[in-house]
Design an enzyme around this catalytic site. Structure first.
Site, PDB file in Angstrom:
ATOM      1  CE  LYS A   1      -1.993  -1.504   3.683  1.00 24.10           C
ATOM      2  NZ  LYS A   1      -2.866  -1.784   4.850  1.00 24.10           N
TER       3      LYS A   1
ATOM      4  CB  THR B   1      -6.557   8.011   7.311  1.00 29.42           C
ATOM      5  OG1 THR B   1      -5.551   8.397   8.274  1.00 29.42           O
ATOM      6  CG2 THR B   1      -6.636   9.060   6.214  1.00 29.42           C
TER       7      THR B   1
ATOM      8  N   GLY C   1      -8.296   3.419  10.580  1.00 31.55           N
ATOM      9  CA  GLY C   1      -8.874   2.162  10.138  1.00 31.55           C
ATOM     10  C   GLY C   1      -8.844   1.895   8.649  1.00 31.55           C
ATOM     11  CB  THR C   2      -7.211   3.546   5.714  1.00 33.32           C
ATOM     12  OG1 THR C   2      -5.973   3.721   6.399  1.00 33.32           O
ATOM     13  CG2 THR C   2      -7.954   4.868   5.669  1.00 33.32           C
ATOM     14  N   GLY C   3      -6.440   0.646   6.778  1.00 34.24           N
ATOM     15  CA  GLY C   3      -5.839  -0.654   6.473  1.00 34.24           C
ATOM     16  C   GLY C   3      -6.787  -1.804   6.759  1.00 34.24           C
ATOM     17  CB  CYS C   4      -9.074  -2.438   9.637  1.00 35.39           C
ATOM     18  SG  CYS C   4      -7.922  -2.130  10.974  1.00 35.39           S
TER      19      CYS C   4
END
Length: 266
Positions: free
Chosen positions: A173, A204, A206-209
């Site tokens: 990412k 942002t 929690g964007t990865g989750c």
């Protein structure tokens, strides 16, 4: 209805972890289930406490899920100890889990470290080789590859190295000022760039989750990996573009931005 399981930590503020995963899976049209690895006391400004599940209780949760409603896809997130990683790896192998998306969570958006050095090694040895897809951000990709990443070419080298080491596809990412909204999917010895829409939103959390859960949802529905990533990227762009603004720090996204119906539209 297709089903997906998230194995991750709970976020008391609702923006990341289990809560973000369940919202994302629901918004992407699959039935969401969860096995909780830890309770966290956190909000948009940081992580203030972690209470881990015991390995026995995590195993109990996983047994209950796999023996009753078998998931069409599995996403793993925050797992902070070696013993818990071992349980997850054992159960995924025992039940022949499929479409496994591993988000190798090591650091929260706020900068708080979420995993011990010892657990990183267990993650590498036990869990990563089982993955269909890994979704590291730049700092995580540096840890997993042992390389410094400062350019797009570095991202390609690191993604290739991680993919070859663990025998799975890798979605490296962008962000951290390197191709900020662009992600690189490395699979079968080839890289594909996904150009994202740069959205100027400081919230942002929690964007990865959310991205890994959306990918798992799409894999559960039968999309191939490239389509699953493409759709997940479009979904997260919509959730960011909704410009929800909650909390004093890096706030959550609007996971249900596209939800319409008589119980929502008042």
């Amino acid at each position: 209805m297709k089903t997906a399981l998230t194995i991750a930590g709970s976020d008391s503020s609702g923006g990341a972890g289990i809560q973000a995963d369940i919202k994302t899976m629901t918004a992407n049209g699959v039935y969401a289930m969860s096995a909780i690895t830890a309770l966290t006391a956190q909000n948009t400004t940081g992580v203030y406490g972690i209470l881990e599940s015991t390995p026995e209780f995590l195993a109990n949760q996983l047994d209950c899920i796999f023996t009753d409603i078998f998931p069409d896809a599995v996403k793993t997130g925050m797992v902070s100890s070696t013993a818990l990683i071992q349980v997850i790896a054992d159960k995924l192998k025992q039940y022949g889990a499929k479409n496994i998306v591993v988000d190798p969570v090591m650091v929260a958006t706020s900068g708080s470290r979420l995993i011990s050095e010892e657990a990183v090694e267990a993650l590498k040895e036990q869990l990563l080789p089982l993955a269909t897809l890994l979704t590291p951000n730049i700092p995580e990709a540096q840890v997993l590859s042992g390389m410094t990443i400062t350019t797009a070419e570095d991202m390609e080298r690191a993604a290739r190295s991680i993919s070859e080491t663990y025998g799975c596809a890798v979605l490296c990412k962008g962000g951290h000022q390197i191709h900020d909204a662009d992600d690189l999917l490395w699979r079968n010895g080839q890289g594909t760039w996904f150009r994202g829409r740069r959205i100027d939103n400081p919230n942002t959390h929690g964007t990865g989750c959310t991205l890994s859960s959306a990918i798992a949802s799409n894999l559960a529905k039968g999309y191939d990996l490239t389509q699953a990533v493409e759709r997940a990227k479009a979904y997260i762009s919509g959730a960011l573009a909704a410009m929800l603004d909650l909390g004093a720090g890096s706030g959550p996204m609007d996971h249900l931005f596209a939800l319409r119906g008589e119980f929502v539209d008042d």
